[in-house]
Scaffold this motif. Sequence first.
Motif, PDB file in Angstrom:
ATOM      1  N   LEU A   1       0.825  -1.203   0.000  1.00 43.86           N
ATOM      2  CA  LEU A   1       0.000   0.000   0.000  1.00 43.86           C
ATOM      3  C   LEU A   1       0.861   1.255   0.000  1.00 43.86           C
ATOM      4  N   LEU A   2       1.940   1.201   0.763  1.00 43.67           N
ATOM      5  CA  LEU A   2       2.822   2.372   0.783  1.00 43.67           C
ATOM      6  C   LEU A   2       3.428   2.617  -0.593  1.00 43.67           C
TER       7      LEU A   2
ATOM      8  N   ALA B   1       2.055   1.848  -3.402  1.00 41.65           N
ATOM      9  CA  ALA B   1       0.979   2.417  -4.218  1.00 41.65           C
ATOM     10  C   ALA B   1       0.763   3.878  -3.866  1.00 41.65           C
ATOM     11  N   LEU B   2       0.775   4.147  -2.578  1.00 36.91           N
ATOM     12  CA  LEU B   2       0.526   5.515  -2.139  1.00 36.91           C
ATOM     13  C   LEU B   2       1.643   6.449  -2.584  1.00 36.91           C
ATOM     14  N   ALA B   3       2.871   5.912  -2.631  1.00 39.63           N
ATOM     15  CA  ALA B   3       3.984   6.750  -3.065  1.00 39.63           C
ATOM     16  C   ALA B   3       3.786   7.185  -4.512  1.00 39.63           C
ATOM     17  N   ILE B   4       3.139   6.303  -5.300  1.00 42.11           N
ATOM     18  CA  ILE B   4       2.884   6.622  -6.701  1.00 42.11           C
ATOM     19  C   ILE B   4       1.697   7.564  -6.822  1.00 42.11           C
ATOM     20  N   PHE B   5       0.647   7.226  -6.091  1.00 47.41           N
ATOM     21  CA  PHE B   5      -0.590   7.997  -6.224  1.00 47.41           C
ATOM     22  C   PHE B   5      -0.671   9.146  -5.246  1.00 47.41           C
ATOM     23  N   GLY B   6       0.409   9.394  -4.527  1.00 50.62           N
ATOM     24  CA  GLY B   6       0.391  10.291  -3.381  1.00 50.62           C
ATOM     25  C   GLY B   6      -0.660  11.358  -3.310  1.00 50.62           C
TER      26      GLY B   6
ATOM     27  N   ASN C   1      -3.588  12.655  -4.661  1.00 53.83           N
ATOM     28  CA  ASN C   1      -5.033  12.567  -4.470  1.00 53.83           C
ATOM     29  C   ASN C   1      -5.413  11.818  -3.196  1.00 53.83           C
ATOM     30  N   MET C   2      -4.664  10.761  -2.889  1.00 55.52           N
ATOM     31  CA  MET C   2      -5.000   9.981  -1.690  1.00 55.52           C
ATOM     32  C   MET C   2      -4.692  10.761  -0.421  1.00 55.52           C
TER      33      MET C   2
ATOM     34  N   ALA D   1      -1.462   3.612   6.424  1.00 54.52           N
ATOM     35  CA  ALA D   1      -0.430   3.869   5.413  1.00 54.52           C
ATOM     36  C   ALA D   1      -0.598   5.256   4.824  1.00 54.52           C
TER      37      ALA D   1
ATOM     38  N   LEU E   1       2.048   8.383   5.081  1.00 48.63           N
ATOM     39  CA  LEU E   1       2.540   9.150   3.940  1.00 48.63           C
ATOM     40  C   LEU E   1       2.270  10.638   4.137  1.00 48.63           C
TER      41      LEU E   1
ATOM     42  N   GLN F   1     -10.937   7.658  -0.161  1.00 45.90           N
ATOM     43  CA  GLN F   1     -10.025   6.956  -1.069  1.00 45.90           C
ATOM     44  C   GLN F   1     -10.694   6.729  -2.423  1.00 45.90           C
TER      45      GLN F   1
ATOM     46  N   ALA G   1     -10.575   9.750  -4.371  1.00 41.26           N
ATOM     47  CA  ALA G   1      -9.204   9.941  -4.885  1.00 41.26           C
ATOM     48  C   ALA G   1      -8.993   9.087  -6.138  1.00 41.26           C
TER      49      ALA G   1
ATOM     50  N   ASP H   1      -7.898  10.102  -9.867  1.00 41.02           N
ATOM     51  CA  ASP H   1      -6.772   9.447 -10.547  1.00 41.02           C
ATOM     52  C   ASP H   1      -7.180   9.004 -11.951  1.00 41.02           C
TER      53      ASP H   1
ATOM     54  N   GLU I   1      -7.500   0.045  -7.435  1.00 46.11           N
ATOM     55  CA  GLU I   1      -6.237   0.725  -7.145  1.00 46.11           C
ATOM     56  C   GLU I   1      -5.067   0.020  -7.828  1.00 46.11           C
TER      57      GLU I   1
ATOM     58  N   ARG J   1      -2.498   1.591 -10.424  1.00 41.78           N
ATOM     59  CA  ARG J   1      -1.047   1.582 -10.198  1.00 41.78           C
ATOM     60  C   ARG J   1      -0.315   1.155 -11.473  1.00 41.78           C
TER      61      ARG J   1
END
Lengths: 73, 138
Positions: free
Chosen positions: A10-11, A13-18, A20-21, B9, B13, B38, B41, B45, B126, B130
Amino acid sequence: MEEAILAVELLNALAIFGANMVIATQEVSTMLKQKHAVGQKFTKADALAYMDKGDLLQGEALARAKAAMGATA
Amino acid sequence: MRILVAIAASALLASCAGMPPAEPAQDLTEQVAYMEGQAQAFIRDVDQLSCYTGWDAKARLCVEPGKPLSPTAAVELLLRIKDGRQGLRAALVMPSGGGACLPNAPPAASPLACLQVATQALLEVEQVLRQAQQRKGN
């Protein structure tokens, strides 16, 4: 162990989609903080109102995508 | 558990980005709110990754760089997000004994079970996003 692996995935993924999420998480967090600060919880009515906003976003995006699909068909 | 990990998570971030930590969800309604965030979001995306003009179906490329999703793929993803969001809404209003959750899926045994099914559906979207994002970077 499985949860740790999931967290890493998940991290990643979140790093890529940062953007908006993170924005969405902060938006919800702010709404909850405002409620909790006065001893209240986020109610079902609050959640449904937030979902109505999502319905608008979804409707607009779907309309754009369907129009583009029709244009390229 | 997946829901809590996803929120944690995302909160981690956010804190890495210098933002304050996310407020913990205190009940199912507040967990649903985080998952709805989410889902919204993911809609943004899809919108940002979609090629709305100039999609070359033969080459499977967009004339505009950074738009790896075809209009058809965008519609499919948005409809899957719509289903997941419908599950979130169902979890919110569902009686404790369970009921209908996702469209074309068996009823859920409880609101929490419905939230888990809806979360799983959204996490599958998701994963597709990705992959699209990685194609964008290539």
